[in-house]
Design an enzyme around this catalytic site. Sequence first.
Site, PDB file in Angstrom:
ATOM      1  N   SER A 137       0.848  -1.188   0.000  1.00 60.93           N
ATOM      2  CA  SER A 137       0.000   0.000   0.000  1.00 60.93           C
ATOM      3  C   SER A 137       0.888   1.244   0.000  1.00 60.93           C
ATOM      4  O   SER A 137       1.684   1.427  -0.917  1.00 60.93           O
ATOM      5  CB  SER A 137      -0.950  -0.045   1.198  1.00 60.93           C
ATOM      6  OG  SER A 137      -1.998   0.895   1.045  1.00 60.93           O
ATOM      7  N   HIS A 193      -7.881  -5.442  -0.407  1.00 58.60           N
ATOM      8  CA  HIS A 193      -6.674  -4.786   0.076  1.00 58.60           C
ATOM      9  C   HIS A 193      -6.204  -5.475   1.356  1.00 58.60           C
ATOM     10  O   HIS A 193      -7.005  -5.740   2.252  1.00 58.60           O
ATOM     11  CB  HIS A 193      -6.992  -3.315   0.346  1.00 58.60           C
ATOM     12  CG  HIS A 193      -5.815  -2.416   0.410  1.00 58.60           C
ATOM     13  ND1 HIS A 193      -4.930  -2.273  -0.622  1.00 58.60           N
ATOM     14  CD2 HIS A 193      -5.367  -1.579   1.402  1.00 58.60           C
ATOM     15  CE1 HIS A 193      -3.997  -1.382  -0.294  1.00 58.60           C
ATOM     16  NE2 HIS A 193      -4.237  -0.950   0.926  1.00 58.60           N
ATOM     17  N   GLU A 246      -9.091  -4.245  -4.509  1.00 57.00           N
ATOM     18  CA  GLU A 246      -8.431  -3.511  -3.446  1.00 57.00           C
ATOM     19  C   GLU A 246      -9.428  -2.804  -2.517  1.00 57.00           C
ATOM     20  O   GLU A 246      -9.394  -2.981  -1.305  1.00 57.00           O
ATOM     21  CB  GLU A 246      -7.468  -2.471  -4.033  1.00 57.00           C
ATOM     22  CG  GLU A 246      -6.340  -3.043  -4.872  1.00 57.00           C
ATOM     23  CD  GLU A 246      -5.164  -3.547  -4.043  1.00 57.00           C
ATOM     24  OE1 GLU A 246      -5.241  -3.538  -2.809  1.00 57.00           O
ATOM     25  OE2 GLU A 246      -4.159  -3.953  -4.663  1.00 57.00           O
TER      26      GLU A 246
END
Length: 486
Positions: A185, A408, A318
């Site tokens: 990330s 995610h 995500e």
Amino acid sequence: MTDFIEAQTTAGRVRGFWRGESAAFLGIPFAEPPIGELRFAAPVPHKPWEGIRDALEHGATPQRGNGEITLIPEPSVEGESTLNVNVFTPAPGGTGGLPVLVYIHGGGYFSGSPASPWYDGASFNRDGVVTVSVSYRLGFDGFGWIEDAPHNRGVRDWLLALEWVRDNIANFGGDPSRVTIVGQSAGGGAVFTLLGMPAAQPLFHSAYSISGALGALTLEAAEQLGRSLAAEAGVAPTRAGLSTLSEERLMKVQNKVTGMEGGLAGGNPMDMLNGMINDGLKLGPVIDGELIPVSTIEAIRSGVGGDKPLVLGTTDDEFSMIFAEAKDKLKWIPANFLLGKLGLRGRARSAYRAANRDVKGTAAVLGRYVTDKMFLVAAMNVADARGTAPTWLYRFAWRSPVSGFAGHCLDVPFFFDCLSLDRVAVIAGDNPPQSLADEIHGDAVSFVESGDPGWPRFTEGHAVRVFDLQSKTESNGTAAVRALVA
């Protein structure tokens, strides 16, 4: 009874502990505490200490308060000495021949912690890789514009941590010439930033970006935010003025001026996502013309970092969970209308919908678009910009039985091969496939050791590795998002 082990650093000796087949050294400071005169300064190497310093517990973290911002357990640890490294090694005091993985945590540049049990390097140690996790200043302290302070203080923290690895890792069994930087990330974005930074090039030899967020703020945008924050707080936009603010006060003002009061749940998700998609994060690395001379994509396109092998990729969904709770309401709103609200219109929208006919329902379409626009397109642009440089692109496609998404953070415990740890079941269910962890982790070990993960390069027909119960390599694997490329 705990078995202790010692190692030498440039600042003094440290005491770690054995836990099975490898040793852990936790909370080793690589910089002086960023407090007082050093609060908004460039990091300063930690001064030497006398005797042996215990490295038995995680050090203080820049993250304060509740660490449950992301789906990964990332605890906060109180204290002033927040710039630390954790070293996990199967061969402390060895000959310095093992490859090294340096991990940079995510959290949007405003949260996150290296103290997560998921980031423990035990599985990489088992496979002969020394693992280091690092902390860095977050939010305005790390990335905010201040009139008389150095820009990119958090980036400078990454650099000093990597210099610490260069100067010390041989005493922990690692080879300083075989360092792979890895992040997820915002940490994946840190990997991109470092890959495109001339000053960082001598400090690592390969890179692995997991769901990396590409982008850097212009100096003008950073200054505008910095002045707005200072005005909101009623202080001068200087080190002296901002130093009068407590951590709590600065955090409150930061959240207000960045629009993150209450997180995504506290505002209009469409407005916030529109801003993130089209304008990027409000705090992060800044194109300052010095440390970061140009944008990351421009630097990579010019050849910076082209000699370094790179693996990069995304999960398939995500941020789809943002829309999942509103699925029943969204089904009454045409997907094309909301895509237009997020900036996708005309021929590009038609081409994108045609290339993604398998995605059904407004919530799913929005989730896939946000994922593709913010992450997969960024990864593809980096891969394209590198030309013939050694580059491998992947997608993580396994869908969790808990959420129904390949969301995610879901791939992180597979990468670290830690599926049995606490909180993994919350996002991956009670029986996540160990065979998939074996594959993803094994490919990562291969890459760290040899600079090749074991599947075809992106340049071979836009090859993309798709990780799933039955993994495969797709040729022309970016066709579904080509319509989003400007």
